[in-house]
Motif scaffolding. Structure first.
Motif, short mmCIF file in Angstrom:
data_model
loop_
_atom_site.label_atom_id
_atom_site.label_comp_id
_atom_site.label_asym_id
_atom_site.label_seq_id
_atom_site.Cartn_x
_atom_site.Cartn_y
_atom_site.Cartn_z
N ARG A 102 0.84 -1.20 0.00
CA ARG A 102 0.00 0.00 0.00
C ARG A 102 0.88 1.25 0.00
O ARG A 102 0.58 2.23 -0.67
N LYS A 103 1.98 1.22 0.75
CA LYS A 103 2.91 2.35 0.77
C LYS A 103 3.58 2.51 -0.59
O LYS A 103 3.76 3.62 -1.09
N ILE A 104 3.96 1.38 -1.19
CA ILE A 104 4.62 1.40 -2.49
C ILE A 104 3.67 2.00 -3.54
O ILE A 104 4.08 2.82 -4.37
N GLU A 105 2.41 1.61 -3.49
CA GLU A 105 1.43 2.15 -4.44
C GLU A 105 1.30 3.67 -4.33
O GLU A 105 1.18 4.37 -5.34
N SER A 106 1.35 4.18 -3.11
CA SER A 106 1.25 5.63 -2.93
C SER A 106 2.48 6.34 -3.53
O SER A 106 2.37 7.42 -4.10
N VAL A 107 3.66 5.71 -3.42
CA VAL A 107 4.87 6.29 -4.00
C VAL A 107 4.84 6.18 -5.53
O VAL A 107 5.30 7.08 -6.24
N LEU A 108 4.27 5.08 -6.05
CA LEU A 108 4.13 4.95 -7.50
C LEU A 108 3.30 6.10 -8.06
O LEU A 108 3.64 6.70 -9.10
N LYS A 168 13.32 12.80 -8.50
CA LYS A 168 14.48 12.00 -8.08
C LYS A 168 14.30 11.48 -6.66
O LYS A 168 14.57 10.30 -6.37
N PHE A 169 13.82 12.32 -5.75
CA PHE A 169 13.61 11.91 -4.36
C PHE A 169 12.60 10.77 -4.28
O PHE A 169 12.78 9.81 -3.53
N SER A 170 11.52 10.87 -5.08
CA SER A 170 10.50 9.82 -5.08
C SER A 170 11.04 8.51 -5.64
O SER A 170 10.71 7.42 -5.15
N LEU A 171 11.89 8.59 -6.67
CA LEU A 171 12.50 7.38 -7.23
C LEU A 171 13.43 6.71 -6.22
O LEU A 171 13.49 5.48 -6.12
N ILE A 172 14.17 7.52 -5.49
CA ILE A 172 15.06 6.98 -4.46
C ILE A 172 14.25 6.28 -3.37
O ILE A 172 14.61 5.20 -2.90
N LYS A 173 13.14 6.89 -2.97
CA LYS A 173 12.24 6.24 -2.00
C LYS A 173 11.75 4.91 -2.54
O LYS A 173 11.72 3.90 -1.83
N LEU A 174 11.36 4.90 -3.82
CA LEU A 174 10.83 3.69 -4.43
C LEU A 174 11.89 2.60 -4.51
O LEU A 174 11.57 1.40 -4.43
N SER A 175 13.16 2.98 -4.65
CA SER A 175 14.23 1.98 -4.78
C SER A 175 14.41 1.17 -3.50
O SER A 175 15.04 0.10 -3.53
N THR A 176 13.85 1.63 -2.38
CA THR A 176 13.92 0.84 -1.15
C THR A 176 13.03 -0.41 -1.23
O THR A 176 13.00 -1.21 -0.31
N GLY A 236 3.70 -2.35 -10.36
CA GLY A 236 2.25 -2.55 -10.18
C GLY A 236 1.84 -3.97 -10.50
O GLY A 236 1.04 -4.59 -9.77
N GLU A 237 2.39 -4.53 -11.58
CA GLU A 237 2.08 -5.92 -11.94
C GLU A 237 2.61 -6.88 -10.89
O GLU A 237 1.97 -7.88 -10.56
N MET A 238 3.79 -6.58 -10.33
CA MET A 238 4.36 -7.46 -9.32
C MET A 238 3.50 -7.46 -8.06
O MET A 238 3.32 -8.51 -7.42
N ILE A 239 2.96 -6.32 -7.68
CA ILE A 239 2.06 -6.27 -6.52
C ILE A 239 0.86 -7.19 -6.76
O ILE A 239 0.45 -7.94 -5.88
N PHE A 240 0.31 -7.13 -7.97
CA PHE A 240 -0.81 -8.00 -8.32
C PHE A 240 -0.42 -9.48 -8.20
O PHE A 240 -1.15 -10.29 -7.63
N LYS A 241 0.75 -9.83 -8.75
CA LYS A 241 1.17 -11.23 -8.72
C LYS A 241 1.39 -11.72 -7.30
O LYS A 241 1.07 -12.87 -6.96
N GLU A 242 1.96 -10.86 -6.46
CA GLU A 242 2.18 -11.25 -5.06
C GLU A 242 0.86 -11.50 -4.36
O GLU A 242 0.69 -12.53 -3.69
N GLU A 243 -0.07 -10.57 -4.49
CA GLU A 243 -1.27 -10.61 -3.67
C GLU A 243 -2.34 -11.55 -4.21
O GLU A 243 -3.13 -12.10 -3.43
N GLU A 244 -2.39 -11.74 -5.52
CA GLU A 244 -3.43 -12.60 -6.09
C GLU A 244 -2.95 -14.00 -6.43
O GLU A 244 -3.77 -14.90 -6.61
N ILE A 245 -1.65 -14.18 -6.51
CA ILE A 245 -1.13 -15.50 -6.88
C ILE A 245 -0.25 -16.09 -5.78
O ILE A 245 -0.53 -17.17 -5.26
N MET A 246 0.81 -15.36 -5.40
CA MET A 246 1.78 -15.94 -4.47
C MET A 246 1.24 -16.08 -3.04
O MET A 246 1.34 -17.15 -2.44
#
Length: 432
Positions: A107-113, A136-144, A212-222
């Motif tokens: 959910r946090k990642i989605e807000s940064v996206l 740039k600051f937002s991309l650095i946050k996302l890289s975590t 975004g696709e990876m979030i879907f795969k994690e939550e709906e498949i994995m």
């Protein structure tokens, strides 16, 4: 029952045929129209079985990885329709449970996206330095997100492999690495003196879409898959090892410590599972466990020169100034040191894991070649050195053999040698 199995097998074959069509160049829309006729009863488990079957039949993991985003685009609608009524309620998990934490991070990642896309649009429309700095600051946050992926790869994947779920983790790890590379590239592009706005836009949007696709795969498949398979004691081990790796965009994560009451008994030895309160075990059982630990720690282990207790051996190995990992003759991780300075993540969950599954798909062939050469006697060691941020890492692999020359396994030694190669002159006096 046989009719159900036959129908399932037929559907499985048709699904594999659709994936192979994609592989051969068919468009997503062409395949989707065919897929619509097979939506009845489709589940995350069947998709996983399909990917596993393709790998078992010889399709390279890299090929399935290349099609991974197409899979998601094709299957997404049908899976979502099914999960509207039938999905496991993740929100029902106690705070601190690994799945709860993974979802909270998402959910946090989605807000940064969303933040990244907004800043990207603002910057491309009006490329000022202030807007670029925000992007740039937002991309650095996302890289975590690296912490999120590392916990998944090092803590969930080993248990998935234990349950013979091997193809999906390999495919997912490969996509994780592509996302890491895209984020790194995006940050590099916005840091260049000459800004290539079309390229920044392209790479950033690709990374955002993949995440975004990876979030879907994690939550709906994995997650549904692993919740069905993993035991409570396995979730406890995963939770225990999580903090060492770290979290994404969560400054504080509440500990999850459920009460465990199950005890595994092996002949006359009693092994108590990870978290047990005093009320869970009888006094007699506690005495057996405590006495066994005391006895083991005092028993001398003979070596070629001298002997040590297991406690002394453990302390010595954890004191040496480099990491050591031992992979046995069957290519399974058997041991690693736990010193203060660690170069690579080594969670306890990798014990017993096949070494090829401990590395990203893109480097597995290198690992397999190293082990093959050491086993065969073609080489006795292989060395690598790489720059990792401020560290200069020296990685060495050695064949471990007994006195008769029998191969016992592979020893990996890893050390940050930057402080060593920077030494100059002499030091003959003790430090103050």
């Amino acid at each position: 029952m046989s009719e159900f199995i036959n129908n399932r097998e037929k559907r499985q074959e048709k699904l594999k045929m659709l994936i192979k069509k994609l592989h051969d160049g068919a468009s997503v829309e062409d395949v989707k129209s065919e897929f619509d006729t097979l939506t009845t009863g489709i589940s995350a488990v069947e998709i996983t079985e399909m990917e596993q079957a393709l790998v078992n039949e010889g399709m390279p993991v890299e090929e399935i990885q290349r099609l991974c985003d197409v899979h998601a685009a094709v299957f997404k609608g049908s899976i979502e329709d099914i999960h509207k009524e039938d999905s496991i309620s993740f929100e029902g998990f106690d705070e601190g449970h690994p799945v709860h934490t993974f979802k909270k991070e998402n959910r946090k990642i989605e807000s940064v996206l969303e933040e990244v896309l907004n800043y990207l649009s603002e910057y491309t429309a009006d490329p000022t330095q202030v807007k670029l700095d925000k992007l740039k600051f937002s991309l650095i946050k996302l890289s975590t997100i690296d912490f999120h992926y590392k916990r998944k790869e090092n803590l969930l994947f080993p248990y998935m492999e234990k349950y013979n779920i091997t193809a999906p983790p390999q495919v997912m790890w490969g996509v994780d690495d592509e996302i890491r590379a895209d984020l790194k590239k995006a940050i590099e592009l916005v840091s260049l003196e000459m800004k290539e706005i079309p390229k920044i836009n392209e790479v950033t949007r690709k990374a955002v879409a993949s995440i975004g696709e990876m979030i879907f795969k994690e939550e709906e498949i994995m997650f549904p898959m692993v919740l069905e398979k993993f035991s409570q004691s396995e979730w406890i081990e995963i939770e225990k090892a999580s903090a060492e790796i770290g979290y994404t965009l969560l400054p504080v994560v509440k500990r999850w410590l459920p009460k465990v009451t199950n005890i595994e008994t092996h002949s006359k030895e009693v092994v108590v599972n990870t978290v047990v309160t005093s009320t869970d075990v009888t006094n007699t059982d506690e005495d057996i466990v405590i006495n066994r630990i005391k006895k083991d720690s005092q028993t001398l282990i003979p070596f070629d020169a001298g002997s040590l207790t297991s406690m002394e051996v453990n302390a010595i190995l954890n004191t040496i100034p480099f990491d050591m990992t031992f992979v046995d003759a069957n290519d399974r991780v058997k041991y690693f040191t736990q010193g203060k300075e660690r170069v690579f993540d080594r969670p306890i969950t990798i014990i017993g894991r096949e070494v090829k599954h401990c590395h990203p798909p893109k480097s597995v062939h290198i690992v397999e070649k190293i082990v093959e050469d050491l086993k065969s006697g073609k080489k006795e060691h292989e060395d690598f050195w790489i720059k990792m941020g401020e560290q200069f890492v020296y990685i060495r692999y050695f064949a471990v053999r007994n006195k008769s020359g029998e191969f016992l396994g592979t020893l990996e030694i890893t050390q940050n040698i930057k402080p060593i190669i920077e030494l100059e002159g002499e030091k003959r006096l003790m430090s103050n």
